[in-house]
Enzyme design. Structure first.
Site, PDB file in Angstrom:
ATOM      1  N   THR A  35       0.833  -1.206   0.000  1.00 12.86           N
ATOM      2  CA  THR A  35       0.000   0.000   0.000  1.00 12.86           C
ATOM      3  C   THR A  35       0.865   1.252   0.000  1.00 12.86           C
ATOM      4  O   THR A  35       0.474   2.287  -0.540  1.00 12.86           O
ATOM      5  CB  THR A  35      -0.916  -0.023   1.244  1.00 12.86           C
ATOM      6  OG1 THR A  35      -1.763  -1.153   1.125  1.00 12.86           O
ATOM      7  CG2 THR A  35      -1.760   1.220   1.365  1.00 12.86           C
ATOM      8  N   TYR A  48      -7.828   0.777  -4.177  1.00 13.15           N
ATOM      9  CA  TYR A  48      -6.516   1.170  -4.705  1.00 13.15           C
ATOM     10  C   TYR A  48      -5.768  -0.070  -5.138  1.00 13.15           C
ATOM     11  O   TYR A  48      -6.165  -1.192  -4.836  1.00 13.15           O
ATOM     12  CB  TYR A  48      -5.716   1.940  -3.643  1.00 13.15           C
ATOM     13  CG  TYR A  48      -5.337   1.088  -2.452  1.00 13.15           C
ATOM     14  CD1 TYR A  48      -6.203   0.912  -1.379  1.00 13.15           C
ATOM     15  CD2 TYR A  48      -4.109   0.425  -2.412  1.00 13.15           C
ATOM     16  CE1 TYR A  48      -5.864   0.112  -0.306  1.00 13.15           C
ATOM     17  CE2 TYR A  48      -3.763  -0.377  -1.338  1.00 13.15           C
ATOM     18  CZ  TYR A  48      -4.645  -0.528  -0.294  1.00 13.15           C
ATOM     19  OH  TYR A  48      -4.306  -1.322   0.760  1.00 13.15           O
ATOM     20  N   THR A 114       1.721  -4.370   4.379  1.00 16.57           N
ATOM     21  CA  THR A 114       1.587  -4.724   5.797  1.00 16.57           C
ATOM     22  C   THR A 114       0.975  -6.113   6.024  1.00 16.57           C
ATOM     23  O   THR A 114       1.125  -6.667   7.102  1.00 16.57           O
ATOM     24  CB  THR A 114       0.729  -3.671   6.537  1.00 16.57           C
ATOM     25  OG1 THR A 114      -0.553  -3.610   5.922  1.00 16.57           O
ATOM     26  CG2 THR A 114       1.389  -2.308   6.525  1.00 16.57           C
ATOM     27  N   ASP A 115       0.291  -6.647   4.993  1.00 19.99           N
ATOM     28  CA  ASP A 115      -0.432  -7.915   5.204  1.00 19.99           C
ATOM     29  C   ASP A 115       0.482  -9.047   5.677  1.00 19.99           C
ATOM     30  O   ASP A 115       0.114  -9.822   6.556  1.00 19.99           O
ATOM     31  CB  ASP A 115      -1.137  -8.362   3.912  1.00 19.99           C
ATOM     32  CG  ASP A 115      -2.326  -7.472   3.556  1.00 19.99           C
ATOM     33  OD1 ASP A 115      -2.660  -6.570   4.354  1.00 19.99           O
ATOM     34  OD2 ASP A 115      -2.922  -7.683   2.489  1.00 19.99           O
ATOM     35  N   LYS A 187      -0.005  -7.921  12.647  1.00 19.63           N
ATOM     36  CA  LYS A 187      -1.026  -6.991  12.151  1.00 19.63           C
ATOM     37  C   LYS A 187      -2.353  -7.341  12.818  1.00 19.63           C
ATOM     38  O   LYS A 187      -2.802  -8.480  12.735  1.00 19.63           O
ATOM     39  CB  LYS A 187      -1.127  -7.091  10.622  1.00 19.63           C
ATOM     40  CG  LYS A 187      -2.056  -6.046  10.019  1.00 19.63           C
ATOM     41  CD  LYS A 187      -2.010  -6.026   8.487  1.00 19.63           C
ATOM     42  CE  LYS A 187      -2.949  -4.937   7.972  1.00 19.63           C
ATOM     43  NZ  LYS A 187      -2.951  -4.816   6.510  1.00 19.63           N
ATOM     44  N   GLU A 308      -3.229 -29.123  27.538  1.00 14.02           N
ATOM     45  CA  GLU A 308      -4.427 -29.971  27.379  1.00 14.02           C
ATOM     46  C   GLU A 308      -4.168 -31.142  26.439  1.00 14.02           C
ATOM     47  O   GLU A 308      -4.846 -32.157  26.478  1.00 14.02           O
ATOM     48  CB  GLU A 308      -5.603 -29.133  26.878  1.00 14.02           C
ATOM     49  CG  GLU A 308      -6.276 -28.332  27.977  1.00 14.02           C
ATOM     50  CD  GLU A 308      -7.590 -27.749  27.512  1.00 14.02           C
ATOM     51  OE1 GLU A 308      -8.596 -28.474  27.481  1.00 14.02           O
ATOM     52  OE2 GLU A 308      -7.603 -26.540  27.176  1.00 14.02           O
TER      53      GLU A 308
HETATM   54  N1  ASP Z   1      -2.602  -5.462   0.852  1.00 12.46           N
HETATM   55  C1  ASP Z   1      -1.557  -4.521   1.160  1.00 12.46           C
HETATM   56  C2  ASP Z   1      -0.257  -5.250   1.178  1.00 12.46           C
HETATM   57  O1  ASP Z   1      -0.003  -5.968   2.110  1.00 12.46           O
HETATM   58  C3  ASP Z   1      -1.865  -3.848   2.460  1.00 12.46           C
HETATM   59  C4  ASP Z   1      -0.814  -2.869   2.951  1.00 12.46           C
HETATM   60  O2  ASP Z   1       0.267  -2.747   2.428  1.00 12.46           O
HETATM   61  O3  ASP Z   1      -1.098  -2.192   3.956  1.00 12.46           O
HETATM   62  O4  ASP Z   1       0.506  -5.127   0.272  1.00 12.46           O
END
Ligand code: ASP
Length: 351
Positions: A35, A48, A114-115, A187, A308
Site C-alpha cells: 500500500t 486502490y 503490511t499484510d 497486524k 491440554e
Molecule cells: N494489501 C496490502 C499489502 O499488504 C496492504 C498494505 O500494504 O497495507 O501489500
C-alpha cells in the site's frame, strides 16, 4: 604566507569536524510494493492498487530524507504483500545479505505491504547474517490518499536505520511512529494506522519526527546468532497452516499429508487445541513423518508443550510464542536443517 597556511589548515579541520561535512550514513531502500506504493484510481476512492509506484517515487515523496542519509533505491518486486511467496523471500533475503555485506552500506530499509510484513520480517531476522539495521516499513493508506502515512513512515524508518543504537537489534518493523521487532509484531487491524502490536514482549521503541527512543532488546536468537541460512537454498519445504474452529474435522490435515507437506502448523483454538477428530489427524500425520506444530489463533500468549494435549504422546511440537504464520516460517527453516522433533522443538524455544 605561513599565517595563511595555518588559517587554511584550521578552516579545513573545522569544516571536516562540522556535521555538514561529516560523511552521511548510506542506506539502501529495497522496495517490494504494498500500500505504501499504492495508488487510488480517483480522489477519495477506498479502492486502490498496491505496488503502483516505483522506489524512486517513494524516495522523492519524502521531504528532507537526504539530510538523514545517502539514499539509494532498488526495486526487488512490486506486489501487494498478499502475493508474497517463498521464492520472493529467498530472493529478497539473498539481496539483503549481499547489500549488508558491502562495507560502504550502513543499513537497509525495506518497503513492504503490511499484510505479510510480519512473516517476511521474521523470515529475514532468521536468515540475515549482519548486525547492521534492517527496517521494514509500510503504510496503511495508499500513496495517493489524503494524509498518506507512507512518507512519514519512510522518514522515521531511515531515522531508525541510521540510529547508532539500532545495530544488533535484528529486523525491525516501523509504522505509526512505533518500532517493533519483526519477531514480535503482528497486524491486528484491517485498516487502522496503529495496526501493528507486539502482544507478547512489547515494542522495540518509538519514533517522533525522526527522534528515536529505544525500549528493551530482544532476548531470542536472530541475525548474527541464527543458524539458518538461505545461501544454498533455492526452495523451502512445504509447510501449510490448518485453522481450527468448532466442529473442525481432519479432512484438511489429511489433505496436507496427501499433498506431500513436510510440515503442518495448527492454528489451534485457545492454547493450540482442536477437536478430537483433528487431533487424530495430526497424530496420524506425525506417524507418516510430517512435522506438526501446534500454535494458537488467539494472537498472543504461549502455546507450550503438554497442557491440554500431550505432545510427548502425540509427537507434536509447540510453537511457544510464535503465531501460526511465524511458526510456519520457523518450521520451514528448521526443516532445511533437520527432521528431528527434539531439535525442531529446540528451535521454537530459542528463536
Ligand atoms: N494489501 C496490502 C499489502 O499488504 C496492504 C498494505 O500494504 O497495507 O501489500
Amino acid at each position: 604566507m605561513r599565517a595563511v597556511n595555518v588559517f587554511l589548515a584550521i578552516a579545513i579541520a573545522l569544516a571536516a569536524a562540522s556535521p555538514a561535512f561529516a560523511a552521511k550514513p548510506k542506506v539502501v531502500i529495497l522496495a517490494t510494493g504494498g500500500t505504501i506504493a499504492g495508488a487510488q484510481a480517483a480522489g477519495q476512492d477506498a479502492g486502490y492498487k498496491s505496488g503502483s509506484f516505483k522506489v524512486e517515487d517513494l524516495i522523492k515523496a519524502v521531504p528532507n530524507l537526504g539530510e538523514l542519509a545517502d539514499i539509494s533505491g532498488e526495486q526487488v518486486v512490486n506486489i501487494g504483500s498478499q502475493d508474497m511467496n517463498n521464492e520472493v523471500w529467498l530472493k529478497l533475503a539473498k539481496r539483503v545479505n549481499e547489500v549488508l555485506a558491502q562495507s560502504d552500506v550502513d543499513a537497509v530499509v525495506i518497503t513492504h505491504g503490511t499484510d505479510t510484513m510480519e512473516e517476511t520480517g521474521y523470515f529475514l531476522s532468521l536468515v540475515t547474517h549482519s548486525d547492521k539495521p534492517v527496517v521494514m516499513v509500510g503504510s496503511m493508506r495508499p500513496a495517493t490518499a489524503t494524509s498518506a502515512d507512507g512518507p512519514a513512515n519512510i522518514y522515521n524508518a531511515v531515522s531508525v536505520a541510521v540510529h547508532p543504537k539500532a545495530r544488533g537489534r535484528g529486523v525491525l518493523v516501523l509504522l505509526n511512529d512505533e518500532i517493533h521487532y519483526a519477531r514480535e509484531a503482528t497486524k491486528t487491524n484491517t485498516t487502522q494506522l496503529d495496526t501493528f502490536k507486539s502482544p507478547n514482549r512489547g515494542k522495540a521503541g518509538m519514533t517522533n519526527a525522526g527522534r528515536v527512543y529505544w525500549y528493551d532488546p530482544l532476548a531470542t536468537r536472530y541475525t548474527s546468532h541464527s543458524v539458518f541460512s538461505v545461501d544454498k537454498l533455492n526452495e523451502l519445504p512445504r509447510v501449510e497452516i490448518v485453522y481450527a474452529y468448532a466442529n473442525v474435522g481432519r479432512d484438511f490435515i489429511d489433505a496436507c499429508v496427501k499433498l506431500g507437506c513436510t510440515g503442518i502448523v495448527l492454528a489451534g483454538v485457545g492454547d493450540g487445541n482442536a477437536t478430537e477428530s483433528a487431533v487424530a489427524g495430526l497424530r496420524d500425520a506425525v506417524k507418516k513423518g510430517v512435522a506438526v506444530v501446534r500454535s494458537s489463533r488467539t494472537n498472543s500468549g504461549i502455546t507450550d508443550r503438554n497442557v491440554e494435549l500431550n505432545d510427548d504422546e502425540l509427537g507434536t511440537l509447540a510453537s511457544m510464542e510464535l503465531n501460526p504464520q511465524k511458526a510456519r516460517v520457523l518450521l520451514m527453516l528448521g526443516l532445511t536443517k533437520t527432521s528431528d522433533a527434539k531439535q525442531l522443538q529446540e528451535y521454537f524455544y530459542q528463536y
